[in-house]
Scaffold this motif. Sequence first.
Motif, PDB file in Angstrom:
ATOM      1  N   GLU A 129      46.958  38.518 -34.223  1.00  0.00           N
ATOM      2  CA  GLU A 129      48.353  38.079 -34.294  1.00  0.00           C
ATOM      3  C   GLU A 129      48.470  36.571 -34.458  1.00  0.00           C
ATOM      4  O   GLU A 129      49.570  36.068 -34.726  1.00  0.00           O
ATOM      5  N   THR A 130      47.378  35.857 -34.310  1.00  0.00           N
ATOM      6  CA  THR A 130      47.376  34.402 -34.374  1.00  0.00           C
ATOM      7  C   THR A 130      47.241  33.924 -35.822  1.00  0.00           C
ATOM      8  O   THR A 130      47.111  34.713 -36.748  1.00  0.00           O
ATOM      9  N   GLY A 190      59.595  28.457 -43.206  1.00  0.00           N
ATOM     10  CA  GLY A 190      59.269  28.064 -41.845  1.00  0.00           C
ATOM     11  C   GLY A 190      58.136  28.841 -41.220  1.00  0.00           C
ATOM     12  O   GLY A 190      57.790  28.604 -40.052  1.00  0.00           O
ATOM     13  N   THR A 191      57.533  29.764 -41.962  1.00  0.00           N
ATOM     14  CA  THR A 191      56.402  30.531 -41.429  1.00  0.00           C
ATOM     15  C   THR A 191      55.291  29.574 -40.999  1.00  0.00           C
ATOM     16  O   THR A 191      54.879  28.717 -41.785  1.00  0.00           O
ATOM     17  N   PRO A 192      54.791  29.687 -39.756  1.00  0.00           N
ATOM     18  CA  PRO A 192      53.730  28.774 -39.312  1.00  0.00           C
ATOM     19  C   PRO A 192      52.486  28.900 -40.183  1.00  0.00           C
ATOM     20  O   PRO A 192      52.110  29.996 -40.597  1.00  0.00           O
ATOM     21  N   ILE A 193      51.870  27.771 -40.477  1.00  0.00           N
ATOM     22  CA  ILE A 193      50.637  27.754 -41.257  1.00  0.00           C
ATOM     23  C   ILE A 193      49.583  26.934 -40.522  1.00  0.00           C
ATOM     24  O   ILE A 193      49.904  26.087 -39.683  1.00  0.00           O
ATOM     25  N   SER A 230      55.992  33.754 -33.165  1.00  0.00           N
ATOM     26  CA  SER A 230      55.804  33.526 -34.595  1.00  0.00           C
ATOM     27  C   SER A 230      56.949  32.804 -35.291  1.00  0.00           C
ATOM     28  O   SER A 230      56.758  32.284 -36.395  1.00  0.00           O
ATOM     29  N   GLU A 231      58.125  32.759 -34.694  1.00  0.00           N
ATOM     30  CA  GLU A 231      59.239  32.053 -35.321  1.00  0.00           C
ATOM     31  C   GLU A 231      59.376  30.623 -34.823  1.00  0.00           C
ATOM     32  O   GLU A 231      60.315  29.920 -35.200  1.00  0.00           O
ATOM     33  N   ASP A 232      58.463  30.168 -33.994  1.00  0.00           N
ATOM     34  CA  ASP A 232      58.459  28.790 -33.491  1.00  0.00           C
ATOM     35  C   ASP A 232      57.070  28.220 -33.751  1.00  0.00           C
ATOM     36  O   ASP A 232      56.109  28.542 -33.043  1.00  0.00           O
ATOM     37  N   HIS A 256      46.416  31.775 -47.905  1.00  0.00           N
ATOM     38  CA  HIS A 256      46.276  32.070 -46.478  1.00  0.00           C
ATOM     39  C   HIS A 256      47.530  31.624 -45.721  1.00  0.00           C
ATOM     40  O   HIS A 256      47.459  30.882 -44.743  1.00  0.00           O
ATOM     41  N   THR A 257      48.664  32.107 -46.191  1.00  0.00           N
ATOM     42  CA  THR A 257      49.961  31.791 -45.598  1.00  0.00           C
ATOM     43  C   THR A 257      50.577  33.064 -45.040  1.00  0.00           C
ATOM     44  O   THR A 257      50.590  34.091 -45.711  1.00  0.00           O
TER      45      THR A 257
END
Length: 258
Positions: free
Chosen positions: A188-189, A28-31, A149-151, A69-70
């Motif tokens: 952080e983005t 679920g890590t945002p990519i 980061s978790e959403d 790049h994940t």
Amino acid sequence: MSVLQDLLEALRSRRVEVVDLTAPLHPGTPILQLPEPFANTIPLRLEEISRYDDRGPAWYWNDIHTGEHTGTHFDAPVHWVTGRDGEDISQVPAERLVAPAVVLDFAAESAKDPDFLLEISHVRAWEAEHGPLPDGGWLLYRTGWDARSEDAAQFLNADENGPHTPGISAECARWLAEETPILGVGVETVGTDAGGAHSFDPPFPCHSFLLGAGKYGLTQLQNLARLPATGAVVITGPLPIVGGSGSPARVLALVEGE
């Protein structure tokens, strides 16, 4: 006592703290999400090889499927067309993986304006208060974005006009790349560029100028709020993928206690 022994004793006694700047890496890590017709990376997927069973009775392991790049990751110069003749991730000198760092905190500004851009004037004002940017060190840009980061929806913060995340202006990116002694920029983005950087001139100026100058990027960092404005040492651990444009990385900071 040797320098290294002194460091170990400082770590044991907590005179030096280790702060993990790495986002946990999971499916679920945002990519990054690029619009059509551009190709996108894949999220993390583990494919089980064996887990204490007839495929391997005493061991558990997986194949890893993901992009370079994940999650928290390191951008090498070759990642961008302007750096195409530069280093791949395996060629980054080991001594550059341990470097001083400064933190420029613009979380309050980014909370008010998700499209906030760091300008040269902001950096010069920071230098007037804290001293010059570190020679061969990281500029870490705190925006408070790690709280999202978790959403994935909040983290990417996109609408019909595209993503809205803070970043660095084109003028400032060029200046950081060409006129400052820093090693690279950490954010952080999801990427080193602002969400709206596709419309900048040039597009994605942090990638274009910094990687083109042989500098580096670190993205999706966490816990920058726990670092001092100056004085931290950052250790980055990308995989040395031969020919790779980047790599997921474990990023740690060493911080002196009070």
